[in-house]
Design a protein around this motif. Structure first.
Motif, PDB file in Angstrom:
ATOM      1  N   THR A 126       0.834  -1.192   0.000  1.00 32.23           N
ATOM      2  CA  THR A 126       0.000   0.000   0.000  1.00 32.23           C
ATOM      3  C   THR A 126       0.870   1.244   0.000  1.00 32.23           C
ATOM      4  O   THR A 126       1.779   1.374   0.820  1.00 32.23           O
ATOM      5  CB  THR A 126      -0.904  -0.002   1.233  1.00 32.23           C
ATOM      6  OG1 THR A 126      -1.685  -1.193   1.205  1.00 32.23           O
ATOM      7  CG2 THR A 126      -1.842   1.203   1.224  1.00 32.23           C
ATOM      8  N   VAL A 139      -5.005   7.539 -10.166  1.00 35.35           N
ATOM      9  CA  VAL A 139      -4.738   6.467  -9.197  1.00 35.35           C
ATOM     10  C   VAL A 139      -5.385   5.168  -9.661  1.00 35.35           C
ATOM     11  O   VAL A 139      -4.774   4.093  -9.620  1.00 35.35           O
ATOM     12  CB  VAL A 139      -5.277   6.868  -7.794  1.00 35.35           C
ATOM     13  CG1 VAL A 139      -5.298   5.655  -6.869  1.00 35.35           C
ATOM     14  CG2 VAL A 139      -4.430   7.973  -7.205  1.00 35.35           C
ATOM     15  N   GLU A 140      -6.603   5.270 -10.153  1.00 39.54           N
ATOM     16  CA  GLU A 140      -7.321   4.078 -10.599  1.00 39.54           C
ATOM     17  C   GLU A 140      -6.598   3.405 -11.764  1.00 39.54           C
ATOM     18  O   GLU A 140      -6.429   2.182 -11.782  1.00 39.54           O
ATOM     19  CB  GLU A 140      -8.731   4.484 -11.025  1.00 39.54           C
ATOM     20  CG  GLU A 140      -9.763   3.404 -10.778  1.00 39.54           C
ATOM     21  CD  GLU A 140     -11.145   3.989 -10.972  1.00 39.54           C
ATOM     22  OE1 GLU A 140     -11.766   3.656 -11.999  1.00 39.54           O
ATOM     23  OE2 GLU A 140     -11.589   4.803 -10.117  1.00 39.54           O
ATOM     24  N   ASN A 144      -3.492   1.673 -10.316  1.00 34.75           N
ATOM     25  CA  ASN A 144      -3.811   0.471  -9.548  1.00 34.75           C
ATOM     26  C   ASN A 144      -4.191  -0.689 -10.461  1.00 34.75           C
ATOM     27  O   ASN A 144      -3.862  -1.844 -10.194  1.00 34.75           O
ATOM     28  CB  ASN A 144      -4.928   0.751  -8.551  1.00 34.75           C
ATOM     29  CG  ASN A 144      -4.425   1.514  -7.336  1.00 34.75           C
ATOM     30  OD1 ASN A 144      -3.216   1.587  -7.096  1.00 34.75           O
ATOM     31  ND2 ASN A 144      -5.334   2.076  -6.566  1.00 34.75           N
ATOM     32  N   LYS A 145      -4.878  -0.379 -11.537  1.00 31.66           N
ATOM     33  CA  LYS A 145      -5.298  -1.410 -12.474  1.00 31.66           C
ATOM     34  C   LYS A 145      -4.073  -2.015 -13.179  1.00 31.66           C
ATOM     35  O   LYS A 145      -3.971  -3.223 -13.351  1.00 31.66           O
ATOM     36  CB  LYS A 145      -6.253  -0.803 -13.506  1.00 31.66           C
ATOM     37  CG  LYS A 145      -7.500  -1.675 -13.720  1.00 31.66           C
ATOM     38  CD  LYS A 145      -8.473  -0.985 -14.655  1.00 31.66           C
ATOM     39  CE  LYS A 145      -9.749  -0.581 -13.932  1.00 31.66           C
ATOM     40  NZ  LYS A 145     -10.621   0.259 -14.778  1.00 31.66           N
ATOM     41  N   ASN A 181      -1.043  -2.036 -12.040  1.00 29.65           N
ATOM     42  CA  ASN A 181      -0.064  -2.590 -11.096  1.00 29.65           C
ATOM     43  C   ASN A 181      -0.753  -3.336  -9.957  1.00 29.65           C
ATOM     44  O   ASN A 181      -0.946  -2.769  -8.879  1.00 29.65           O
ATOM     45  CB  ASN A 181       0.797  -1.469 -10.499  1.00 29.65           C
ATOM     46  CG  ASN A 181       1.633  -0.789 -11.550  1.00 29.65           C
ATOM     47  OD1 ASN A 181       2.695  -1.247 -11.936  1.00 29.65           O
ATOM     48  ND2 ASN A 181       1.111   0.320 -12.047  1.00 29.65           N
ATOM     49  N   LYS A 208      -1.019  -0.926  -4.280  1.00 28.65           N
ATOM     50  CA  LYS A 208      -2.327  -0.293  -4.105  1.00 28.65           C
ATOM     51  C   LYS A 208      -2.091   1.129  -3.604  1.00 28.65           C
ATOM     52  O   LYS A 208      -1.575   1.338  -2.527  1.00 28.65           O
ATOM     53  CB  LYS A 208      -3.156  -1.088  -3.091  1.00 28.65           C
ATOM     54  CG  LYS A 208      -4.574  -0.600  -2.990  1.00 28.65           C
ATOM     55  CD  LYS A 208      -5.412  -1.562  -2.165  1.00 28.65           C
ATOM     56  CE  LYS A 208      -6.829  -1.068  -2.013  1.00 28.65           C
ATOM     57  NZ  LYS A 208      -6.925   0.153  -1.229  1.00 28.65           N
ATOM     58  N   VAL A 209      -2.445   2.090  -4.441  1.00 28.47           N
ATOM     59  CA  VAL A 209      -2.254   3.490  -4.060  1.00 28.47           C
ATOM     60  C   VAL A 209      -3.509   4.021  -3.394  1.00 28.47           C
ATOM     61  O   VAL A 209      -4.612   3.825  -3.894  1.00 28.47           O
ATOM     62  CB  VAL A 209      -1.902   4.359  -5.292  1.00 28.47           C
ATOM     63  CG1 VAL A 209      -1.927   5.834  -4.935  1.00 28.47           C
ATOM     64  CG2 VAL A 209      -0.539   3.964  -5.839  1.00 28.47           C
ATOM     65  N   GLU A 210      -3.329   4.642  -2.229  1.00 28.79           N
ATOM     66  CA  GLU A 210      -4.432   5.332  -1.552  1.00 28.79           C
ATOM     67  C   GLU A 210      -4.066   6.803  -1.486  1.00 28.79           C
ATOM     68  O   GLU A 210      -2.979   7.152  -1.054  1.00 28.79           O
ATOM     69  CB  GLU A 210      -4.628   4.770  -0.141  1.00 28.79           C
ATOM     70  CG  GLU A 210      -5.161   3.355  -0.138  1.00 28.79           C
ATOM     71  CD  GLU A 210      -5.139   2.729   1.248  1.00 28.79           C
ATOM     72  OE1 GLU A 210      -4.704   3.417   2.193  1.00 28.79           O
ATOM     73  OE2 GLU A 210      -5.533   1.558   1.357  1.00 28.79           O
ATOM     74  N   TYR A 248       4.971   4.836  -8.665  1.00 25.14           N
ATOM     75  CA  TYR A 248       3.746   5.638  -8.792  1.00 25.14           C
ATOM     76  C   TYR A 248       4.082   7.060  -9.246  1.00 25.14           C
ATOM     77  O   TYR A 248       3.411   7.623 -10.115  1.00 25.14           O
ATOM     78  CB  TYR A 248       2.969   5.660  -7.474  1.00 25.14           C
ATOM     79  CG  TYR A 248       1.833   6.645  -7.514  1.00 25.14           C
ATOM     80  CD1 TYR A 248       0.718   6.408  -8.331  1.00 25.14           C
ATOM     81  CD2 TYR A 248       1.878   7.833  -6.798  1.00 25.14           C
ATOM     82  CE1 TYR A 248      -0.311   7.329  -8.412  1.00 25.14           C
ATOM     83  CE2 TYR A 248       0.845   8.755  -6.865  1.00 25.14           C
ATOM     84  CZ  TYR A 248      -0.245   8.498  -7.668  1.00 25.14           C
ATOM     85  OH  TYR A 248      -1.261   9.410  -7.763  1.00 25.14           O
TER      86      TYR A 248
END
Lengths: 430, 299
Positions: free
Chosen positions: A33, A53-54, A57-58, A60, A64-66, A330
Motif C-alpha cells: 500500500t 490512481v485508478e 492500480n489497475k 499494477n 495499491k495506491v491510496e 507511482y
C-alpha cells in the motif's frame, strides 16, 4: 444474567484490543500500500487525481495506491507531522518548491538522483529540475509547473470602452478608474493578499515587476529597498482608491476565483487551474466564455516587460517509507509524459517534448482550456521568479506576510514593516 | 455466602478488565506525551530525522518569557477567553432561565439548542468564514437589507474587529453548552426556598441573586472551568476563520504554538509553549475552585 453479561464484557474488551492492534500496519503478502498526500487546490481536480490512481492500480496489481487531499495551506504541516512517526503516515507527498531545502535538511525526502533516467533529464524542462534539486541532489520529480497568470473579463472590459488588456500596472489603474466610474463593478481587481503564502506570491509578482528583488546574489534580503517600499505603497494606494477589492487583504486564491467567477471583478491574478474552471465550468462560474489571459503586466519605466511568481511543486518519496520502489513507480507514472498530456486541463506538462512539433498540437487539443493555456505558458514562463530556497523559508515567509499585512491594514508604514521583516530574515540566516 | 463472594470477585475481575483499556489509554495518551513534552522543552531541537539536539535547560522558557510576540499572544488569548466565556455565561444563564419558565415551545427550544453545539468546530469556523465573507457573505447581505450599511464591509481585514468576530462565532457555538448545563441544574433546585422567600416579601431580583444564583454555583463552576480551559486553548476556529490574520491580530497562544512547532519546526520552543499553556490552565482551574467551590457543597 451473569452468564449473559460476561461474554458481553469480554467481547467489548476484545473489540477494544483488536482496535488497538489494528493500528499497526499489517505485514501481509498482499499488494504494497502506497499512501499519497496531495492537495485539493490550484491544480488538478480530485476527480482527475482519483482517475490517475485508478489507472495505476489497475496496471499494477502488486501496488495499491491510496490518496488523500488537504488544502495547500495545511499540506506543509501535515507532511512534517506525518514524518514524525515510523513508518511515516504517507509514502509519497506533494512538496512545494519552497519546502525542498527544509525537507532535504530534515532528512524527510529520499535522494532520488540515481533514479532519474537520461530520458527524463533530456526531455523535462531544465528549469523544473531546479524545483526539486537541493545542493546538487535531486529529491523528487517535478510535477506542477505553475505560475500566476493575468486574467481579465473581456466583456466587462469592452463595456468600459477598452479593446485590449493593460500592459502595465499604471495602465490597469487607468482602466480600473474608468470601470469604476461607469459603475461596471465596484472593485475592478481582486488579489490574494491574506495572511498566507498566497500574499507572498502576489507580492513577488508586483515587486519583480517593478524591477525589485527579494534577496540579492549573496542571499541578503533587499525587498525593503526603495523599489520594495514603492511597490507596497502602490498596493495600499489601490485599496484606498477603491481599485483593489479591500477584502483581498483576507483572501486566498479560491476567494479570488469565487469573486471573479461571479463577474464582480474585471481583473485577477491566479494559477493556471482557474482558466478552465472560470471559462468552461458553468456550474461554478457565471462568466464562462468571457475570460481571457494575457501577459502579466509590469510597472512602466521599471525596465521590466513582465514578471510573475513561479509556483511549481514536485512529488517526493518519504525517506523512511518501507516501500520506496513502489512509491517511486507511482511518481514515475503520475509524472509521465502520457499521463501529464492526458490530464492537462488544470496542470501543464513538465515535458519539453509535449510542447514541440506534432505533440504541441495534440496537447493544445486535449481540453478546451489548453488551446489558451499552453501558448500562454510558453509566453509567461520566461518571466517567472522563484522564491529563495532556504531551510528556514516558512518562518521567513510568515515574517514577510506579517509585514505586508501590517502595512496593508495601516498599522505600520510600508518602510517600517518591510525593514522589520528584512531584519528577521537576516537573523534567521545566521 | 461463599458463592456470593466468588461472584463479587468475579465482578471485580471483570471490572478490572473493563478499566484496563482506559488505564492504558490514560497513561499512554495523556501522561506519556506530557512527560515527553516537558523533556523536549529543555532542548534546542529543530525538526528532522537524526537532527542534533542541544540541552539548554530553561533556555526556551527564557526566550519565550522575554519575547513581545509571546505576551501579545497571551493578551489576545486572555481577551478571547474573558469576553467569550463571560458573554457565554450571561447568555447561557438567560436562556436557561427562559427554558426553566417553560414558555410555549420550550421543549423544541431546548432540543434545537443542541444544534450549534453539535456542529464540529471546523465546520462552524468554515460556516462563519462564509458568513463574514466580504463579497458574498450573509452578514453583509443581512446588514445591507436592514439598511444598517450602504456597502459591503470586508470584515476580516480589520485587525480591531477580527478577534471579536471570532468570539461571536465561538459564542454561537458554545452558549448552548452552558445553557443546557444550567437548565439541568435549575430543574433540580427545590422550589420551596424561593416560594418561602416570596412569602417573606423578597422580589424577583432578590430571589434570583440571593437564592437561585448561590444554589447554581456548583453548576456554574463546572461550566466555567470547562469553557475557560477550552477557550484558553482556542485554535481550530481561528485557523479556519482568519489563519491568525489580519496582521497577527488573532494569533493566540495555541496558534503561536502551532506556528512554532508545526510550521517553523522549533520542536523545543513549541514544547515549552505547550507546557506553559498547561500551567496557565492549571492556575486558572485552581483559582476557580478557590473562588466558587465551598467544602460544604457537593458538585
Amino acid at each position: 444474567m451473569k452468564n449473559l453479561k460476561t461474554p458481553f464484557a469480554l467481547t467489548i474488551v476484545l473489540a477494544l484490543l483488536a482496535g488497538a492492534l489494528g493500528c499497526q500496519p499489517a505485514q501481509q503478502a498482499g499488494p504494497a500500500t502506497i499512501r499519497v498526500l496531495t492537495m485539493e487546490q490550484a491544480g488538478p481536480t480530485v476527480e482527475e487525481m482519483n482517475a490517475i490512481v485508478e489507472e495505476f492500480n489497475k496496471a499494477n496489481p502488486n501496488i495499491k495506491v491510496e490518496i488523500e487531499y488537504v488544502s495547500y495551506d495545511a499540506l506543509h504541516d501535515k507532511i512534517t507531522t506525518a514524518m514524525a512517526s515510523t513508518p511515516p503516515a504517507y509514502d509519497v507527498f506533494l512538496v512545494d518548491d519552497i519546502w525542498y531545502a527544509e525537507f532535504a535538511k530534515a532528512g524527510y525526502i529520499l535522494d532520488v538522483t540515481d533514479r532519474i533516467t537520461k530520458d527524463m533529464r533530456d526531455k523535462i524542462f531544465t528549469a523544473s529540475w531546479d524545483i526539486t534539486t537541493v545542493g546538487g541532489k535531486v529529491y523528487g520529480m517535478p510535477w506542477l509547473l505553475d505560475e500566476k497568470y493575468f486574467y481579465y473579463n473581456e466583456e466587462l472590459l469592452s463595456q468600459a470602452g477598452f479593446s485590449a488588456p493593460p500592459k502595465t500596472w499604471e495602465e490597469l489603474v487607468d482602466q480600473a478608474k474608468v470601470i469604476k466610474e461607469k459603475g461596471i463593478v465596484e472593485y475592478p481587481i481582486v488579489w490574494s493578499w491574506g495572511q498566507y503564502e498566497a500574499a507572498i506570491c502576489d507580492w513577488v509578482t508586483l515587486l519583480y515587476g517593478n524591477g525589485g528583488r527579494l534577496v540579492d546574489d549573496s542571499g541578503k534580503p533587499v525587498f525593503n529597498d526603495e523599489t520594495g517600499v514603492k511597490t507596497l505603497t502602490w498596493m495600499l494606494q489601490t485599496i484606498d482608491e477603491g481599485i483593489t477589492n479591500p477584502a483581498s487583504v483576507s483572501y486566498v486564491e479560491e476567494d479570488v476565483r469565487n469573486v471573479f467567477s461571479q463577474g464582480k471583478a474585471v481583473f485577477a491574478t491566479n494559477w493556471v487551474y482557474m482558466y478552465d474552471l472560470v471559462n468552461f465550468n458553468a456550474e461554478q462560474s457565471q462568466v464562462t466564455g468571457k475570460i481571457k489571459m494575457s501577459l502579466m503586466p509590469a510597472f512602466a519605466n521599471s525596465g521590466v516587460q513582465s514578471a510573475t511568481i513561479n509556483g511549481s511543486m514536485g512529488f517526493s518519496v518519504a525517506a523512511t517509507s518501507p516501500n520506496k520502489d513502489a512509491a517511486w513507480k507511482y511518481i514515475e507514472f503520475l509524472t509521465s509524459e502520457d499521463v501529464q498530456n492526458r490530464y492537462s486541463a488544470h496542470l501543464l506538462p513538465i515535458w519539453q517534448t509535449s510542447y514541440q512539433g506534432e505533440s504541441l498540437n495534440k496537447l493544445m487539443g486535449y481540453t478546451p482550456a489548453n488551446a489558451t493555456t499552453v501558448p500562454m505558458f510558453n509566453e509567461q514562463f520566461p518571466f517567472a521568479h522563484v522564491r529563495p530556497k532556504v531551510a528556514y523559508y516558512p518562518e521567513a515567509s510568515k515574517a514577510l506576510q506579517l509585514a505586508l499585512q501590517l502595512a496593508l491594514t495601516k498599522q505600520k508604514t510600508p518602510q517600517q514593516a518591510l525593514d522589520e521583516a528584512a531584519a528577521k530574515w537576516v537573523e534567521l540566516a545566521k | 455466602m461463599v458463592r456470593k463472594l466468588t461472584l463479587r470477585q468475579h465482578d471485580a475481575l471483570i471490572g478490572l478488565f473493563l478499566i484496563l483499556p482506559s488505564l492504558i489509554i490514560i497513561l499512554g495518551i495523556s501522561l506519556q506525551p506530557i512527560l515527553s513534552t516537558l523533556y523536549f522543552s529543555l532542548f534546542e531541537a529543530s525538526r528532522g530525522i537524526n537532527t542534533p539536539q542541544t540541552f539548554i535547560g530553561l533556555g526556551n522558557y527564557v526566550t519565550l518569557l522575554t519575547d513581545a510576540v509571546f505576551w501579545a499572544a497571551i493578551g489576545r488569548t486572555l481577551y478571547f477567553t474573558l469576553v467569550s466565556v463571560g458573554l457565554e455565561l450571561v447568555l447561557g444563564l438567560a436562556i436557561a432561565q427562559l427554558i426553566h419558565t417553560q414558555p410555549p415551545g420550550w421543549r423544541f427550544l431546548r432540543t434545537s439548542l443542541i444544534i450549534p453545539w453539535a456542529v464540529p468546530t471546523i465546520v462552524n469556523g468554515t460556516m462563519w468564514r462564509w458568513i463574514y465573507n466580504a463579497d458574498y457573505g450573509a452578514l453583509n447581505g443581512l446588514l445591507l437589507q436592514l439598511g444598517l450599511i450602504n456597502k459591503y464591509i470586508p470584515w476580516l481585514t480589520k485587525p480591531e474587529l477580527a478577534m471579536n468576530l471570532v468570539i461571536l462565532a465561538d459564542i454561537w457555538h458554545s452558549v448552548p453548552f452552558i445553557a443546557l448545563i444550567l437548565q439541568a441544574a435549575l430543574a433540580t433546585l427545590p422550589a420551596d426556598l424561593e416560594e418561602a422567600a416570596a412569602v417573606d416579601g423578597a422580589n424577583a431580583l432578590q430571589r434570583f441573586l440571593l437564592i437561585r444564583l448561590p444554589l447554581l454555583r456548583p453548576a456554574i463552576l463546572v461550566a466555567l472551568v470547562i469553557r475557560t480551559v477550552e477557550a484558553f486553548r482556542v485554535f481550530d476556529i481561528i485557523y479556519v476563520i482568519t489563519n491568525g490574520g489580519p496582521a497577527f491580530s488573532t494569533v493566540t497562544i495555541s496558534y503561536l504554538t502551532y506556528l512554532e512547532t508545526f510550521s517553523f519546526g522549533h520542536i523545543g520552543r513549541g514544547s515549552a509553549l505547550s507546557f506553559l499553556i498547561s500551567l496557565f490552565t492549571l492556575v486558572m482551574a485552581f483559582v476557580y475552585i478557590r473562588i466558587l467551590y465551598r467544602p460544604e457543597e457537593k458538585l
